[in-house]
Design a protein around this motif. Structure first.
Motif, mmCIF file in Angstrom:
data_model
loop_
_atom_site.group_PDB
_atom_site.id
_atom_site.type_symbol
_atom_site.label_atom_id
_atom_site.label_comp_id
_atom_site.label_asym_id
_atom_site.label_seq_id
_atom_site.Cartn_x
_atom_site.Cartn_y
_atom_site.Cartn_z
ATOM 1 N N LYS A 188 -13.003 -6.879 -1.442
ATOM 2 C CA LYS A 188 -12.702 -5.356 -1.351
ATOM 3 C C LYS A 188 -11.051 -5.539 -1.328
ATOM 4 O O LYS A 188 -10.576 -6.443 -1.310
ATOM 5 N N VAL A 189 -10.714 -4.351 -1.377
ATOM 6 C CA VAL A 189 -8.976 -4.080 -1.501
ATOM 7 C C VAL A 189 -8.690 -3.315 -0.184
ATOM 8 O O VAL A 189 -9.272 -2.383 0.405
ATOM 9 N N VAL A 190 -7.577 -3.948 0.126
ATOM 10 C CA VAL A 190 -6.735 -3.105 1.337
ATOM 11 C C VAL A 190 -5.377 -2.275 0.421
ATOM 12 O O VAL A 190 -4.703 -3.108 -0.239
ATOM 13 N N MET A 191 -5.343 -0.988 0.588
ATOM 14 C CA MET A 191 -4.577 -0.099 -0.289
ATOM 15 C C MET A 191 -3.267 0.216 0.514
ATOM 16 O O MET A 191 -3.468 0.450 1.583
ATOM 17 N N ASP A 192 -2.320 -0.465 0.061
ATOM 18 C CA ASP A 192 -0.815 -0.185 0.754
ATOM 19 C C ASP A 192 0.164 0.606 -0.384
ATOM 20 O O ASP A 192 0.771 -0.138 -1.466
ATOM 21 N N GLY A 193 0.257 1.785 -0.129
ATOM 22 C CA GLY A 193 0.989 2.468 -1.430
ATOM 23 C C GLY A 193 2.429 1.835 -1.215
ATOM 24 O O GLY A 193 3.131 2.423 -2.383
ATOM 25 N N ALA A 194 2.944 1.442 -0.393
ATOM 26 C CA ALA A 194 4.341 1.103 -0.162
ATOM 27 C C ALA A 194 4.525 -0.116 -0.618
ATOM 28 O O ALA A 194 5.932 -0.849 -0.694
ATOM 29 N N ASN A 195 3.569 -1.005 -1.112
ATOM 30 C CA ASN A 195 3.769 -2.352 -1.348
ATOM 31 C C ASN A 195 3.523 -2.658 -3.242
ATOM 32 O O ASN A 195 3.514 -3.986 -3.565
ATOM 33 N N ILE A 196 3.457 -1.699 -3.901
ATOM 34 C CA ILE A 196 2.988 -1.701 -5.339
ATOM 35 C C ILE A 196 4.011 -1.654 -6.450
ATOM 36 O O ILE A 196 3.933 -1.437 -7.463
ATOM 37 N N PHE A 197 5.311 -1.156 -5.826
ATOM 38 C CA PHE A 197 6.461 -0.837 -6.849
ATOM 39 C C PHE A 197 7.347 -2.099 -7.210
ATOM 40 O O PHE A 197 7.894 -2.543 -6.444
ATOM 41 N N HIS A 198 7.293 -2.554 -8.366
ATOM 42 C CA HIS A 198 8.066 -3.512 -8.985
ATOM 43 C C HIS A 198 9.483 -2.820 -9.448
ATOM 44 O O HIS A 198 9.747 -1.633 -9.472
ATOM 45 N N LYS A 199 10.633 -3.586 -9.627
ATOM 46 C CA LYS A 199 11.813 -3.129 -9.616
ATOM 47 C C LYS A 199 11.932 -2.176 -10.767
ATOM 48 O O LYS A 199 11.471 -2.425 -11.988
ATOM 49 N N GLY A 200 12.478 -0.815 -10.653
ATOM 50 C CA GLY A 200 12.540 -0.016 -11.485
ATOM 51 C C GLY A 200 11.391 1.048 -11.635
ATOM 52 O O GLY A 200 11.570 1.841 -12.546
ATOM 53 N N GLU A 201 10.460 0.615 -10.719
ATOM 54 C CA GLU A 201 9.218 1.635 -10.983
ATOM 55 C C GLU A 201 9.239 2.745 -10.299
ATOM 56 O O GLU A 201 8.283 3.707 -10.213
ATOM 57 N N LEU A 202 10.090 3.060 -9.116
ATOM 58 C CA LEU A 202 10.015 4.185 -8.284
ATOM 59 C C LEU A 202 9.909 5.646 -8.913
ATOM 60 O O LEU A 202 9.155 6.375 -8.500
ATOM 61 N N PRO A 203 10.631 5.625 -10.354
ATOM 62 C CA PRO A 203 10.590 6.939 -10.830
ATOM 63 C C PRO A 203 9.250 7.384 -11.440
ATOM 64 O O PRO A 203 8.700 8.427 -11.859
ATOM 65 N N LYS A 204 8.141 6.214 -11.490
ATOM 66 C CA LYS A 204 6.945 6.532 -11.733
ATOM 67 C C LYS A 204 5.826 6.444 -10.799
ATOM 68 O O LYS A 204 4.703 6.003 -11.005
ATOM 69 N N MET A 205 6.460 6.820 -9.638
ATOM 70 C CA MET A 205 5.430 6.497 -8.511
ATOM 71 C C MET A 205 4.292 7.016 -8.337
ATOM 72 O O MET A 205 3.227 6.600 -8.256
ATOM 73 N N ARG A 206 4.195 8.474 -8.869
ATOM 74 C CA ARG A 206 2.810 9.021 -9.093
ATOM 75 C C ARG A 206 1.859 8.452 -9.908
ATOM 76 O O ARG A 206 0.712 7.998 -9.849
ATOM 77 N N GLU A 207 2.601 8.144 -11.081
ATOM 78 C CA GLU A 207 1.732 7.467 -12.184
ATOM 79 C C GLU A 207 1.149 6.035 -11.677
ATOM 80 O O GLU A 207 -0.208 5.560 -11.976
#
Length: 284
Positions: A188-207
């Protein structure tokens, strides 16, 4: 769609090692003083390494009894080691100790072990390495995970992997690929929303959050709650003190099937009150 339409009951929990009291009983006293009744446990809370070759049965019984006494649910136990460690001996030791941990899960009162999928960095399993993206790293992860799942199946324990930008599973897409590889009810998966943004991806946070829940929502067993101040690395700020869109993150968590505990971590003991209040306001 990977998201159910019924909103679940979100239980706020915390990483037990956030607290520094000298005994487990005192630690649990401190936790329940914040009206928190779910924890992610680690054997480092009782003076052992997180993973060990030897775990005393009486200690396990004492842990279970303290949980019952305090009315606390152990939502998961930490079992992190580097699953693609360049040192094969360390990898094999980690797998051996995961089996030992799985063998005592029922005794301590949990059915979930959280994992780190690992990195090629030989010194720090939370540091990104360019070889994480190679096919050989993927093959070794599949090999390690297959062995770990045999232990999980033997003891009826769920293994929770966490997409994290510094590890070999660095995106929701790769996490879904691994799930599809095994098709195991014990992965299964442990979801952590603060761990999944590669460099330059914050502007696409919701997506990116939407994609993560779309791909993995049916497989989330627990969630983590912390925050971040930049992309390209795992978040390491307390929840509510960074850039994560918590309103959106919580709205996605509330649509998951079942009642998923949300575990606060990445915070100091002095910040628990603030973070609990912040998350309770978001959960509503």
């Amino acid at each position: 769609m990977g998201i159910a339409h019924r909103e679940n009951i979100m239980q706020i929990g915390i990483m037990a090692r956030t607290f520094s009291q000298p005994t487990l009983s005192e630690m649990l006293d401190a936790i329940v003083s914040h009206k928190i009744y779910h924890i992610q446990f680690g054997f480092n809370c009782v003076g052992l390494p997180e993973l060990s070759d030897n775990i005393d049965e009486k200690l396990c019984d004492d842990i279970r009894n303290e949980m019952i006494k305090h009315g606390v649910t152990m939502s998961a136990v930490s079992g992190t080691f580097n699953m693609i460690d360049p040192d094969i001996g360390k990898r094999e030791a980690g797998l051996r100790r995961i089996e030992k941990l799985a063998s005592v899960c029922e005794r301590i009162g949990t059915s979930v072990i959280t994992l780190c999928t690992g990195t090629r960095d030989p010194n720090n399993m939370w540091r990104r390495h360019p070889d994480n993206d190679t096919e050989s790293a993927w093959i070794e992860l599949v090999d390690s995970m297959g062995k770990a799942l045999k232990s999980a199946e033997k003891y009826k324990v769920i293994l929770g992997i966490e997409p994290e930008v510094s590890n070999v599973i660095d995106s929701s897409v790769k996490a879904r690929r691994l799930i599809d590889e095994f098709k195991s009810p014990y992965l299964k998966v442990v979801m952590d929303g603060a761990n999944i943004f590669h460099k330059g991806e914050l502007p696409k946070m919701r997506e990116i959050l939407d994609e993560a829940f779309e791909l993995l929502g049916d497989h989330v067993i627990i969630a983590h709650a912390k925050d971040l101040d930049h992309d390209g690395d795992a978040g390491n700020l307390p929840a509510g003190k960074g850039l994560l869109d918590y309103g959106h993150y919580v709205s996605l968590l509330k649509k998951l099937k079942g009642d998923v505990p949300v575990i606060l971590h990445g915070l100091a003991e002095s910040e628990v009150g603030y973070c609990v209040n912040f998350l309770r306001q978001k959960v509503g």
